[in-house]
Each structure stands twice: as structure tokens, then as C-alpha cells.
Write a protein that holds these residues in place. Structure first.
Motif, PDB file in Angstrom:
ATOM      1  N   PHE A  97       0.664  -1.033  -0.092  1.00  0.00           N
ATOM      2  CA  PHE A  97       0.011  -0.064  -0.077  1.00  0.00           C
ATOM      3  C   PHE A  97       0.923   1.165   0.045  1.00  0.00           C
ATOM      4  CE2 PHE A  97      -2.492  -3.353   2.043  1.00  0.00           C
ATOM      5  CZ  PHE A  97      -3.660  -3.265   1.617  1.00  0.00           C
ATOM      6  N   GLY A  98       0.259   2.414  -0.597  1.00  0.00           N
ATOM      7  CA  GLY A  98       1.107   3.504  -0.511  1.00  0.00           C
ATOM      8  C   GLY A  98       0.452   4.738  -1.062  1.00  0.00           C
ATOM      9  N   PHE A  99       1.025   5.768  -1.143  1.00  0.00           N
ATOM     10  CA  PHE A  99       0.371   7.070  -1.551  1.00  0.00           C
ATOM     11  C   PHE A  99       1.511   7.948  -2.531  1.00  0.00           C
ATOM     12  CE2 PHE A  99      -1.529   6.342   2.482  1.00  0.00           C
ATOM     13  CZ  PHE A  99      -2.973   6.693   2.361  1.00  0.00           C
ATOM     14  N   THR A 100       1.060   8.524  -3.619  1.00  0.00           N
ATOM     15  CA  THR A 100       2.031   9.233  -4.375  1.00  0.00           C
ATOM     16  C   THR A 100       1.264  10.767  -4.160  1.00  0.00           C
ATOM     17  OG1 THR A 100       0.517   9.103  -6.411  1.00  0.00           O
ATOM     18  CG2 THR A 100       2.371   7.283  -6.085  1.00  0.00           C
ATOM     19  N   LEU A 101       1.817  11.462  -5.231  1.00  0.00           N
ATOM     20  CA  LEU A 101       1.072  12.784  -5.024  1.00  0.00           C
ATOM     21  C   LEU A 101      -0.216  12.967  -5.308  1.00  0.00           C
ATOM     22  CD1 LEU A 101       4.166  15.085  -6.106  1.00  0.00           C
ATOM     23  CD2 LEU A 101       3.069  14.819  -3.586  1.00  0.00           C
ATOM     24  N   ALA A 102      -0.719  12.161  -6.726  1.00  0.00           N
ATOM     25  CA  ALA A 102      -1.923  12.120  -7.127  1.00  0.00           C
ATOM     26  C   ALA A 102      -2.753  10.922  -6.476  1.00  0.00           C
ATOM     27  CB  ALA A 102      -1.775  11.995  -8.478  1.00  0.00           C
ATOM     28  N   TYR A 103      -2.290   9.847  -6.034  1.00  0.00           N
ATOM     29  CA  TYR A 103      -3.053   8.616  -5.773  1.00  0.00           C
ATOM     30  C   TYR A 103      -2.890   7.810  -4.590  1.00  0.00           C
ATOM     31  CZ  TYR A 103      -4.137   8.967 -11.023  1.00  0.00           C
ATOM     32  OH  TYR A 103      -4.331   9.325 -12.032  1.00  0.00           O
ATOM     33  N   VAL A 177      -2.552  -9.859 -15.477  1.00  0.00           N
ATOM     34  CA  VAL A 177      -2.321  -8.595 -15.055  1.00  0.00           C
ATOM     35  C   VAL A 177      -1.494  -8.290 -13.795  1.00  0.00           C
ATOM     36  CG1 VAL A 177      -3.471  -6.290 -14.622  1.00  0.00           C
ATOM     37  CG2 VAL A 177      -4.680  -7.779 -16.233  1.00  0.00           C
ATOM     38  N   GLN A 178      -0.480  -7.730 -13.954  1.00  0.00           N
ATOM     39  CA  GLN A 178       0.259  -7.291 -12.824  1.00  0.00           C
ATOM     40  C   GLN A 178       0.014  -5.875 -12.506  1.00  0.00           C
ATOM     41  OE1 GLN A 178       4.500  -7.003 -12.884  1.00  0.00           O
ATOM     42  NE2 GLN A 178       4.690  -8.526 -11.186  1.00  0.00           N
ATOM     43  N   ASP A 179      -0.463  -5.512 -11.300  1.00  0.00           N
ATOM     44  CA  ASP A 179      -0.644  -4.339 -10.823  1.00  0.00           C
ATOM     45  C   ASP A 179      -0.032  -3.871  -9.399  1.00  0.00           C
ATOM     46  OD1 ASP A 179      -1.923  -1.900  -9.723  1.00  0.00           O
ATOM     47  OD2 ASP A 179      -3.993  -2.494 -10.051  1.00  0.00           O
ATOM     48  N   THR A 180       0.980  -3.061  -9.866  1.00  0.00           N
ATOM     49  CA  THR A 180       2.087  -2.658  -8.622  1.00  0.00           C
ATOM     50  C   THR A 180       1.803  -1.283  -7.941  1.00  0.00           C
ATOM     51  OG1 THR A 180       3.416  -1.381 -10.417  1.00  0.00           O
ATOM     52  CG2 THR A 180       4.118  -3.597  -9.868  1.00  0.00           C
ATOM     53  N   GLY A 181       0.289  -0.822  -8.274  1.00  0.00           N
ATOM     54  CA  GLY A 181       0.116   0.269  -7.754  1.00  0.00           C
ATOM     55  C   GLY A 181      -0.568   1.117  -8.557  1.00  0.00           C
ATOM     56  N   VAL A 182       0.069   2.197  -9.298  1.00  0.00           N
ATOM     57  CA  VAL A 182      -0.341   3.219 -10.273  1.00  0.00           C
ATOM     58  C   VAL A 182       0.111   2.676 -11.601  1.00  0.00           C
ATOM     59  CG1 VAL A 182      -0.549   5.026  -8.659  1.00  0.00           C
ATOM     60  CG2 VAL A 182       1.490   4.489  -9.878  1.00  0.00           C
ATOM     61  N   SER A 183       0.646   1.600 -11.632  1.00  0.00           N
ATOM     62  CA  SER A 183       0.957   1.080 -13.176  1.00  0.00           C
ATOM     63  C   SER A 183       0.349  -0.339 -13.124  1.00  0.00           C
ATOM     64  CB  SER A 183       2.609   1.154 -13.447  1.00  0.00           C
ATOM     65  OG  SER A 183       3.380   0.387 -12.452  1.00  0.00           O
ATOM     66  N   MET A 184      -0.090  -0.517 -14.438  1.00  0.00           N
ATOM     67  CA  MET A 184      -0.685  -2.025 -14.643  1.00  0.00           C
ATOM     68  C   MET A 184       0.142  -2.670 -15.855  1.00  0.00           C
ATOM     69  SD  MET A 184      -4.054  -0.617 -13.854  1.00  0.00           S
ATOM     70  CE  MET A 184      -3.127   0.999 -13.528  1.00  0.00           C
ATOM     71  N   THR A 185       0.538  -3.848 -15.966  1.00  0.00           N
ATOM     72  CA  THR A 185       0.851  -4.623 -17.048  1.00  0.00           C
ATOM     73  C   THR A 185       0.167  -5.517 -17.518  1.00  0.00           C
ATOM     74  OG1 THR A 185       3.236  -3.597 -16.162  1.00  0.00           O
ATOM     75  CG2 THR A 185       3.034  -5.366 -18.133  1.00  0.00           C
ATOM     76  N   VAL A 186      -0.102  -5.695 -18.820  1.00  0.00           N
ATOM     77  CA  VAL A 186      -1.004  -7.019 -19.245  1.00  0.00           C
ATOM     78  C   VAL A 186       0.099  -7.712 -19.958  1.00  0.00           C
ATOM     79  CG1 VAL A 186      -2.804  -7.630 -20.836  1.00  0.00           C
ATOM     80  CG2 VAL A 186      -2.931  -5.519 -19.413  1.00  0.00           C
ATOM     81  N   PHE A 187      -0.095  -9.083 -19.628  1.00  0.00           N
ATOM     82  CA  PHE A 187       0.876  -9.964 -20.384  1.00  0.00           C
ATOM     83  C   PHE A 187      -0.270 -10.811 -21.074  1.00  0.00           C
ATOM     84  CE2 PHE A 187       2.975  -8.530 -16.900  1.00  0.00           C
ATOM     85  CZ  PHE A 187       4.325  -8.543 -17.188  1.00  0.00           C
ATOM     86  N   THR A 188      -0.061 -11.209 -22.425  1.00  0.00           N
ATOM     87  CA  THR A 188      -0.668 -12.140 -23.202  1.00  0.00           C
ATOM     88  C   THR A 188       0.099 -13.280 -23.635  1.00  0.00           C
ATOM     89  OG1 THR A 188      -0.321 -10.954 -25.054  1.00  0.00           O
ATOM     90  CG2 THR A 188      -2.360 -10.175 -23.945  1.00  0.00           C
ATOM     91  N   LYS A 189      -0.355 -14.214 -24.334  1.00  0.00           N
ATOM     92  CA  LYS A 189       0.249 -15.519 -24.952  1.00  0.00           C
ATOM     93  C   LYS A 189       0.949 -14.757 -26.062  1.00  0.00           C
ATOM     94  CE  LYS A 189      -2.342 -19.059 -23.063  1.00  0.00           C
ATOM     95  NZ  LYS A 189      -3.352 -20.339 -23.204  1.00  0.00           N
ATOM     96  N   LYS A 190       2.165 -15.240 -26.263  1.00  0.00           N
ATOM     97  CA  LYS A 190       3.005 -14.564 -27.329  1.00  0.00           C
ATOM     98  C   LYS A 190       2.246 -14.714 -28.549  1.00  0.00           C
ATOM     99  CE  LYS A 190       7.324 -15.578 -25.396  1.00  0.00           C
ATOM    100  NZ  LYS A 190       8.454 -16.421 -25.117  1.00  0.00           N
ATOM    101  N   GLY A 191       2.314 -13.414 -29.410  1.00  0.00           N
ATOM    102  CA  GLY A 191       1.730 -13.647 -30.706  1.00  0.00           C
ATOM    103  C   GLY A 191       0.251 -13.192 -30.733  1.00  0.00           C
TER     104      GLY A 191
END
Length: 193
Positions: A97-103, A177-191
Motif C-alpha cells: 500500500f502507498g500514496f503518491t502525490l496524485a493517488y 495483469v500485474q498491478d503494482t499500484g499506479v501502473s498495470m502491465t498486461v501479459f498475453t500469450k505470445k503473438g
């Protein structure tokens, strides 16, 4: 499977969203939040004039205003706590858990399957929306707006969650989906994408 600690073989990074670094996305999400807030204020005014919050003695009005400010802070913590509880439920791993200036944020290094991730994203809006909706319905008129302001924060503050729901729901069912807080990364099967 709801989540993975390690990215499974055959997956690659396809989409990365960072609400802090992507200025266009930041403006889009926050603009959506403002739009939701304005619409909700207008809808609330059809139910009850906002000036009803100012009815009563000076101290009663001051108490309601102070209560709104305090409850907003508590609400932000509770909103992120719900994200965290669902992250933990689906992964068995303690979120950060955390805080940034915006979120404020809850995050995890875990890779979540699509359906559990969409539940994680929407859980606070649904849970607190129902709780606050019932509270608004049961509150005396002078307390409707203080509670409704928190409901406005619930929906407008979840603009990022709603954007993610819209964006990710259109992706294949087997994304991670990996959600580290304010950034999310989507991973799909190759191709795939």
C-alpha cells in the motif's frame, strides 16, 4: 488459476499503463473523474438541494463539514484496503500500500488472471457504493449531502478502476495483469496482441 507468482511460460508483455507517467492517460482518467463528479452533483441536486447541508446551528454545520473531511480520508484508506483484501484473497500474498502525490494505491507483484483482476478493480466501487447508497437513503436530510459527497468520491475517484475495466474487459480471457499500484502491465500469450 486466479494468480501466479511467476509469469508462466509463453506469455509476453503487451500493454503497460502508468497513471503517473502517461500524461494523456492521467488527464483522461482525471477528466473522467471530474465528469462523473459533476454529473453526480447534478443528480444529487434533483434529490435534495445541496444547501440542506447548511441547515442547523453554526456548530452543527461545522461538525458536518468536518465529518466530510475526516470521512474522505478514512474512505480513501478503506477503498484501497478493499483492493488489497481482494488481491490477497486471489493470490494469498500480502499486497503493498502507498500514496503518491496524485493517488493512494494497493499493489502486488503477482500476475492475476483477467476475471479476478476485474473483480479486484471493481470491488471497492461496488462494496462502498452499496454501503454509501444505503447510508444516503437512511440518513436524515441534513446528512444526505455529507454522505453523498463520499459517494461522489467513491465513483469519481474510481475513474482509473473504471477505465481499466473498460480497457481490459475487451482483451482475451487468458490475459494476466500485474498491478503494482499506479501502473498495470498486461501479459498475453505470445503473438496474441
Amino acid at each position: 488459476m486466479n494468480s501466479y507468482e511467476v509469469l508462466p511460460e509463453g506469455y509476453e508483455q503487451s500493454i503497460s499503463l502508468d497513471l503517473q507517467k502517461d500524461k494523456k492517460l492521467f488527464l483522461l482518467v482525471n477528466g473522467l473523474g471530474v465528469l462523473i463528479g459533476v454529473v453526480m452533483v447534478l443528480l444529487g441536486c434533483f434529490h435534495l438541494p445541496v444547501l440542506m447541508m447548511m441547515v442547523g446551528s453554526f456548530w452543527q454545520v461545522e461538525f458536518r463539514l468536518l465529518a466530510v473531511g475526516l470521512c474522505m480520508v478514512v474512505y480513501i484508506v478503506l477503498h484501497e484496503a478493499v483492493h488489497g483484501v481482494f488481491m490477497w484473497k486471489y493470490s494469498g500474498k500480502k499486497p503493498s500500500f502507498g500514496f503518491t502525490l496524485a493517488y493512494a494505491y494497493a499493489g502486488s507483484e503477482v500476475y492475476f488472471a483477467k476475471h479476478p483482476y476485474l473483480v479486484i478493480a471493481l470491488a471497492p466501487v461496488v462494496i462502498w457504493g452499496l454501503v454509501l447508497g444505503v447510508a444516503c437513503a437512511l440518513a436524515p436530510e441534513t446528512w444526505f449531502w455529507p454522505i453523498y459527497f463520499i459517494q461522489i468520491a467513491n465513483l469519481s475517484g474510481a475513474a482509473g478502476d473504471l477505465y481499466v475495466l473498460w480497457r481490459f474487459s475487451r482483451l482475451p480471457a487468458d490475459i494476466l495483469v500485474q498491478d503494482t499500484g499506479v501502473s498495470m502491465t498486461v501479459f498475453t500469450k505470445k503473438g496474441v496482441l
